[in-house]
Motif scaffolding. Structure first.
Motif, PDB file in Angstrom:
ATOM      1  N   LYS A  35       0.826  -1.197   0.000  1.00 33.13           N
ATOM      2  CA  LYS A  35       0.000   0.000   0.000  1.00 33.13           C
ATOM      3  C   LYS A  35       0.864   1.253   0.000  1.00 33.13           C
ATOM      4  CE  LYS A  35      -3.814   2.206   2.469  1.00 33.13           C
ATOM      5  NZ  LYS A  35      -4.706   2.124   3.653  1.00 33.13           N
ATOM      6  N   LYS A  36       1.928   1.254   0.842  1.00 32.52           N
ATOM      7  CA  LYS A  36       2.828   2.408   0.870  1.00 32.52           C
ATOM      8  C   LYS A  36       3.508   2.597  -0.485  1.00 32.52           C
ATOM      9  CE  LYS A  36       3.888   2.353   5.821  1.00 32.52           C
ATOM     10  NZ  LYS A  36       4.957   2.180   6.829  1.00 32.52           N
ATOM     11  N   HIS A  37       3.904   1.466  -1.103  1.00 27.26           N
ATOM     12  CA  HIS A  37       4.548   1.553  -2.414  1.00 27.26           C
ATOM     13  C   HIS A  37       3.600   2.142  -3.453  1.00 27.26           C
ATOM     14  CE1 HIS A  37       7.291   0.526  -5.630  1.00 27.26           C
ATOM     15  NE2 HIS A  37       6.340  -0.156  -6.242  1.00 27.26           N
ATOM     16  N   ASP A  38       2.335   1.693  -3.430  1.00 33.42           N
ATOM     17  CA  ASP A  38       1.357   2.233  -4.379  1.00 33.42           C
ATOM     18  C   ASP A  38       1.105   3.724  -4.142  1.00 33.42           C
ATOM     19  OD1 ASP A  38       1.122  -0.290  -5.432  1.00 33.42           O
ATOM     20  OD2 ASP A  38      -0.635  -0.825  -4.230  1.00 33.42           O
ATOM     21  N   GLU A  39       1.049   4.131  -2.858  1.00 33.35           N
ATOM     22  CA  GLU A  39       0.839   5.549  -2.568  1.00 33.35           C
ATOM     23  C   GLU A  39       2.018   6.391  -3.042  1.00 33.35           C
ATOM     24  OE1 GLU A  39       0.147   5.771   1.576  1.00 33.35           O
ATOM     25  OE2 GLU A  39      -1.933   5.041   1.469  1.00 33.35           O
ATOM     26  N   GLU A  40       3.251   5.872  -2.840  1.00 36.44           N
ATOM     27  CA  GLU A  40       4.419   6.612  -3.318  1.00 36.44           C
ATOM     28  C   GLU A  40       4.417   6.732  -4.840  1.00 36.44           C
ATOM     29  OE1 GLU A  40       7.767   4.588  -1.745  1.00 36.44           O
ATOM     30  OE2 GLU A  40       7.494   5.338   0.315  1.00 36.44           O
ATOM     31  N   LEU A  41       4.043   5.644  -5.521  1.00 33.05           N
ATOM     32  CA  LEU A  41       3.971   5.710  -6.986  1.00 33.05           C
ATOM     33  C   LEU A  41       2.918   6.706  -7.444  1.00 33.05           C
ATOM     34  CD1 LEU A  41       4.275   1.944  -8.017  1.00 33.05           C
ATOM     35  CD2 LEU A  41       5.969   3.743  -8.350  1.00 33.05           C
ATOM     36  N   ALA A  42       1.772   6.720  -6.747  1.00 31.81           N
ATOM     37  CA  ALA A  42       0.720   7.671  -7.124  1.00 31.81           C
ATOM     38  C   ALA A  42       1.176   9.114  -6.916  1.00 31.81           C
ATOM     39  CB  ALA A  42      -0.541   7.397  -6.301  1.00 31.81           C
ATOM     40  N   GLU A  43       1.900   9.365  -5.805  1.00 31.08           N
ATOM     41  CA  GLU A  43       2.401  10.717  -5.568  1.00 31.08           C
ATOM     42  C   GLU A  43       3.436  11.108  -6.630  1.00 31.08           C
ATOM     43  OE1 GLU A  43       3.892  10.743  -1.632  1.00 31.08           O
ATOM     44  OE2 GLU A  43       1.907  10.729  -0.672  1.00 31.08           O
ATOM     45  N   LYS A  44       4.314  10.156  -6.998  1.00 28.53           N
ATOM     46  CA  LYS A  44       5.304  10.456  -8.037  1.00 28.53           C
ATOM     47  C   LYS A  44       4.637  10.732  -9.377  1.00 28.53           C
ATOM     48  CE  LYS A  44       9.117   7.899  -5.931  1.00 28.53           C
ATOM     49  NZ  LYS A  44      10.042   6.747  -6.062  1.00 28.53           N
ATOM     50  N   ASP A  45       3.617   9.924  -9.703  1.00 30.45           N
ATOM     51  CA  ASP A  45       2.897  10.163 -10.960  1.00 30.45           C
ATOM     52  C   ASP A  45       2.222  11.534 -10.960  1.00 30.45           C
ATOM     53  OD1 ASP A  45       3.628   7.691 -11.873  1.00 30.45           O
ATOM     54  OD2 ASP A  45       1.801   6.697 -11.187  1.00 30.45           O
ATOM     55  N   ALA A  46       1.661  11.900  -9.807  1.00 28.85           N
ATOM     56  CA  ALA A  46       1.019  13.211  -9.712  1.00 28.85           C
ATOM     57  C   ALA A  46       2.035  14.332  -9.877  1.00 28.85           C
ATOM     58  CB  ALA A  46       0.304  13.346  -8.364  1.00 28.85           C
ATOM     59  N   ALA A  47       3.226  14.153  -9.258  1.00 27.56           N
ATOM     60  CA  ALA A  47       4.265  15.173  -9.399  1.00 27.56           C
ATOM     61  C   ALA A  47       4.743  15.275 -10.846  1.00 27.56           C
ATOM     62  CB  ALA A  47       5.430  14.843  -8.473  1.00 27.56           C
ATOM     63  N   ILE A  48       4.848  14.128 -11.515  1.00 22.39           N
ATOM     64  CA  ILE A  48       5.282  14.130 -12.921  1.00 22.39           C
ATOM     65  C   ILE A  48       4.252  14.845 -13.786  1.00 22.39           C
ATOM     66  CG2 ILE A  48       5.674  12.633 -14.907  1.00 22.39           C
ATOM     67  CD1 ILE A  48       6.918  10.610 -12.915  1.00 22.39           C
ATOM     68  N   GLU A  49       2.979  14.588 -13.526  1.00 24.69           N
ATOM     69  CA  GLU A  49       1.930  15.263 -14.299  1.00 24.69           C
ATOM     70  C   GLU A  49       1.946  16.764 -14.069  1.00 24.69           C
ATOM     71  OE1 GLU A  49      -0.087  14.115 -16.539  1.00 24.69           O
ATOM     72  OE2 GLU A  49       0.627  12.047 -16.384  1.00 24.69           O
ATOM     73  N   GLN A  50       2.198  17.181 -12.828  1.00 27.24           N
ATOM     74  CA  GLN A  50       2.274  18.613 -12.542  1.00 27.24           C
ATOM     75  C   GLN A  50       3.455  19.243 -13.267  1.00 27.24           C
ATOM     76  OE1 GLN A  50       2.372  19.087  -8.310  1.00 27.24           O
ATOM     77  NE2 GLN A  50       0.222  18.493  -8.021  1.00 27.24           N
ATOM     78  N   LEU A  51       4.597  18.534 -13.265  1.00 28.17           N
ATOM     79  CA  LEU A  51       5.768  19.059 -13.975  1.00 28.17           C
ATOM     80  C   LEU A  51       5.512  19.132 -15.485  1.00 28.17           C
ATOM     81  CD1 LEU A  51       8.605  17.205 -12.034  1.00 28.17           C
ATOM     82  CD2 LEU A  51       8.066  19.634 -11.928  1.00 28.17           C
ATOM     83  N   LYS A  52       4.818  18.122 -16.015  1.00 31.00           N
ATOM     84  CA  LYS A  52       4.504  18.156 -17.448  1.00 31.00           C
ATOM     85  C   LYS A  52       3.614  19.350 -17.784  1.00 31.00           C
ATOM     86  CE  LYS A  52       4.948  13.230 -18.500  1.00 31.00           C
ATOM     87  NZ  LYS A  52       4.230  11.994 -18.907  1.00 31.00           N
ATOM     88  N   ASP A  53       2.624  19.590 -16.919  1.00 31.97           N
ATOM     89  CA  ASP A  53       1.739  20.737 -17.152  1.00 31.97           C
ATOM     90  C   ASP A  53       2.509  22.052 -17.084  1.00 31.97           C
ATOM     91  OD1 ASP A  53      -0.392  19.025 -17.411  1.00 31.97           O
ATOM     92  OD2 ASP A  53      -0.973  19.172 -15.296  1.00 31.97           O
ATOM     93  N   ALA A  54       3.435  22.135 -16.112  1.00 27.06           N
ATOM     94  CA  ALA A  54       4.234  23.355 -15.995  1.00 27.06           C
ATOM     95  C   ALA A  54       5.131  23.542 -17.209  1.00 27.06           C
ATOM     96  CB  ALA A  54       5.064  23.302 -14.720  1.00 27.06           C
ATOM     97  N   ILE A  55       5.698  22.435 -17.702  1.00 27.37           N
ATOM     98  CA  ILE A  55       6.567  22.515 -18.883  1.00 27.37           C
ATOM     99  C   ILE A  55       5.756  22.954 -20.102  1.00 27.37           C
ATOM    100  CG2 ILE A  55       7.916  21.109 -20.484  1.00 27.37           C
ATOM    101  CD1 ILE A  55       8.821  19.487 -18.004  1.00 27.37           C
ATOM    102  N   ASP A  56       4.534  22.424 -20.230  1.00 28.53           N
ATOM    103  CA  ASP A  56       3.690  22.825 -21.363  1.00 28.53           C
ATOM    104  C   ASP A  56       3.382  24.324 -21.330  1.00 28.53           C
ATOM    105  OD1 ASP A  56       3.650  20.243 -22.269  1.00 28.53           O
ATOM    106  OD2 ASP A  56       1.792  19.723 -21.209  1.00 28.53           O
ATOM    107  N   THR A  57       3.035  24.813 -20.147  1.00 28.96           N
ATOM    108  CA  THR A  57       2.727  26.241 -20.041  1.00 28.96           C
ATOM    109  C   THR A  57       3.955  27.099 -20.323  1.00 28.96           C
ATOM    110  OG1 THR A  57       3.099  26.082 -17.649  1.00 28.96           O
ATOM    111  CG2 THR A  57       0.840  25.881 -18.423  1.00 28.96           C
ATOM    112  N   LEU A  58       5.121  26.672 -19.807  1.00 32.14           N
ATOM    113  CA  LEU A  58       6.348  27.434 -20.049  1.00 32.14           C
ATOM    114  C   LEU A  58       6.735  27.408 -21.522  1.00 32.14           C
ATOM    115  CD1 LEU A  58       8.457  26.385 -16.939  1.00 32.14           C
ATOM    116  CD2 LEU A  58       7.473  28.625 -17.383  1.00 32.14           C
ATOM    117  N   SER A  59       6.583  26.246 -22.165  1.00 32.80           N
ATOM    118  CA  SER A  59       6.922  26.173 -23.592  1.00 32.80           C
ATOM    119  C   SER A  59       6.005  27.065 -24.421  1.00 32.80           C
ATOM    120  CB  SER A  59       6.825  24.727 -24.061  1.00 32.80           C
ATOM    121  OG  SER A  59       5.510  24.247 -23.903  1.00 32.80           O
TER     122      SER A  59
END
Length: 265
Positions: free
Chosen positions: A211-235
């Motif tokens: 469960k902890k591993h799945d939660e960490e993966l979900a948080e990492k995926d969320a952070a990656i999506e946020q970074l992708k959105d930020a990169i799109d806006t900056l580009s």
């Protein structure tokens, strides 16, 4: 706006007042845009059902596909578990795309369904009078306990006074040493309770780690999506600035050419 999402002014006013009663991180300026990524909706549901909603499962998003993912998660983990199956795939697409009236309709449906849920839950609970009837009388229990003790004392005294009619049988002679040596020793059976408890504890620890591993993966995926959105806006901003620079350079070139032509005359 489709006919499905058309609501009267009184209903809209009730919805906006109902939403204002909850404390949400993102202020309500444009409700269609602010609720499109399901973050505010998850926070509203968290106030009503705190044990069922985990806000970390709904990261902020700007892209429509990511908003649809958040709404699908909310539909499966919250609405369907509560029996509120009113969101279709078209509704999720419209809410994520900020279609006018779609989020107001969704909030109205969720408000009515949650009120019906709590009313049904309250009606199923026993009334205070029933709770008083179900409570045992402490005086009666003490008297019954005292009578049981007296009966136990009487039975123990009767057993102590009455002689035992059965005579003791003579003890058999001890077995010879040779026979005792020949008898094989039976192995003692180890209790299986400890092994079962160990297996249960190990399985529980594995489930907790998973469960902890799945939660960490979900948080990492969320952070990656946020970074992708930020990169799109900056580009997008960079491309706009480059376009403005090219326009300014062309403007400068035209002005210099005009200056040179006017100076030659």
């Amino acid at each position: 706006m489709t006919e499905k999402y058309e609501l009267d002014m009184d209903t809209l006013g009730d919805i906006y007042e109902w939403v204002d009663t909850f404390s949400i991180t993102r202020p309500k300026k444009n409700i269609a845009r602010d609720f499109s990524d399901c973050v505010n909706m998850a926070e509203v549901a968290k106030h009503l059902f705190p044990k069922l909603v985990d806000v970390h499962n709904y990261p902020p998003a700007n892209a429509v596909p990511r908003k649809i993912t958040n709404w699908n998660t909310f539909n499966v983990k919250v609405l369907k578990k509560l029996g509120m199956n009113f969101l279709t795939s078209d509704d999720i697409q419209n809410i994520s795309s900020c279609v006018p009236g779609s989020i107001e309709w969704c909030l109205n449906e969720f408000k009515q369904a949650s009120e019906a849920y709590f009313a049904k839950k309250q009606s199923s609970q026993p009334s205070p009078q029933q709770k008083k009837i179900s409570k045992p009388d402490p005086k009666a229990t003490k008297e019954e306990h005292h009578e049981e003790e007296e009966l136990d004392d009487q039975s123990s005294e009767a057993d102590f006074d009455s002689p035992s009619p059965v005579q003791k049988e003579p003890t058999p002679p001890p077995a010879p040493k040779e026979e005792t040596k020949k008898q094989p020793k039976q192995p003692q059976k180890r209790p299986l309770v400890q092994t079962e408890e160990r297996s249960i504890n190990s399985s529980q620890s594995v489930a907790i780690l998973q469960k902890k591993h799945d939660e960490e993966l979900a948080e990492k995926d969320a952070a990656i999506e946020q970074l992708k959105d930020a990169i799109d806006t900056l580009s997008q901003k960079v491309s706009k600035m480059e376009q403005m620079l090219r326009l300014k350079e062309s403007r400068i070139q035209t002005l210099t050419m005009k200056l040179q032509q006017s100076g030659s005359y």
